[in-house]
Design an enzyme around this catalytic site. Structure first.
Site, PDB file in Angstrom:
ATOM      1  N   HIS A  18     -10.819 -39.616  51.879  1.00 39.18           N
ATOM      2  CA  HIS A  18      -9.621 -37.982  51.162  1.00 39.18           C
ATOM      3  C   HIS A  18     -11.402 -36.908  51.119  1.00 39.18           C
ATOM      4  CE1 HIS A  18      -6.071 -40.522  50.642  1.00 39.18           C
ATOM      5  NE2 HIS A  18      -6.214 -39.851  51.653  1.00 39.18           N
ATOM      6  N   LYS A  42       7.777 -42.274  52.966  1.00 40.28           N
ATOM      7  CA  LYS A  42       6.653 -43.895  52.134  1.00 40.28           C
ATOM      8  C   LYS A  42       7.416 -43.594  50.498  1.00 40.28           C
ATOM      9  CE  LYS A  42       2.039 -42.747  54.151  1.00 40.28           C
ATOM     10  NZ  LYS A  42       0.894 -42.115  53.407  1.00 40.28           N
ATOM     11  N   ARG A  91      -7.775 -40.447  61.738  1.00 39.02           N
ATOM     12  CA  ARG A  91      -8.463 -41.548  61.302  1.00 39.02           C
ATOM     13  C   ARG A  91      -8.961 -41.992  63.236  1.00 39.02           C
ATOM     14  NH1 ARG A  91      -5.485 -43.694  56.618  1.00 39.02           N
ATOM     15  NH2 ARG A  91      -4.304 -43.590  57.756  1.00 39.02           N
ATOM     16  N   SER A 129      -5.182 -45.568  51.944  1.00 42.06           N
ATOM     17  CA  SER A 129      -4.027 -45.806  51.047  1.00 42.06           C
ATOM     18  C   SER A 129      -3.533 -47.054  50.898  1.00 42.06           C
ATOM     19  CB  SER A 129      -3.748 -44.658  50.175  1.00 42.06           C
ATOM     20  OG  SER A 129      -4.103 -42.902  50.454  1.00 42.06           O
TER      21      SER A 129
END
Ligand code: PNS
Length: 165
Positions: A18, A42, A91, A129
């Site tokens: 990040h 999440k 990503r 994460s």
């Protein structure tokens, strides 16, 4: 006029990946507002307050960065802050579909705000994460993947270290 970008996310917790996006984003924008938003998909490990604290500590040496939180639609927040863009890191191929959907939905909701993607640096290509939390939970060494404070907080969270009093 200052070019402002919102860098939104769950940041549960903030990773070096990040921070790489934030630093590179600063080459494109005059100011970046890193904002914690709610992702209904999440369940988070850290509270919003904890995540804000870790983000603030992690960017304290950087200028032109603000840390904030918002409970609501990202595009509403971006309009409220007079931002020109939403900044996201991408990503691998696995991120694409989700990011594409989100960018198109945000564009439908507000055509004035552009989503800008930066490719994640190769070093961080697998550093989500979630995967970092999983490794940390089972005592894996995640040094160098998160800022030092986050490393400590993860150890405390998973009972591998006592909180300093
Ligand atoms: O780090 P994440 O979890 O991938 O970030 C996703 C986040 C928090 C940016 C996204 O879920 C979000 O924007 N939440 C706020 C609600 C919203 O505006 N959703 C997008 C359009 S439906």
């Amino acid at each position: 006029m200052a070019r402002i970008a919102i860098y939104p996310g769950s940041f549960d917790p903030v990773t070096n990946g990040h921070l790489d996006i934030v630093k590179r984003g600063l080459k494109l924008f005059d100011k970046i507002i890193v904002t914690i938003l709610y992702n209904p998909g999440k369940e988070t490990l850290f509270s919003v307050e904890e995540r804000l604290g870790m983000l603030r500590e992690s960017v304290k040496s950087l200028s032109h960065i603000e840390i904030d939180r918002y409970d609501g639609l990202l595009v509403d927040y971006a309009a409220k802050r007079k931002a020109h863009a939403i900044l996201r890191g991408m990503r691998a191929v696995s991120d694409f579909e989700y990011e594409f959907q989100m960018a198109l939905m945000n564009r439908r909701l507000n055509r004035e705000i552009q989503t800008v993607f930066l490719m994640t640096g190769l070093r961080w290509i697998f550093a989500s994460s979630s995967i970092i939390k999983e490794a940390a939970r089972f005592g894996g060494n995640i040094e160098g993947m998160v800022p030092p404070l986050v490393l400590e907080k993860l150890k405390i969270k998973f009972g591998q270290k006592q909180e300093d009093s």
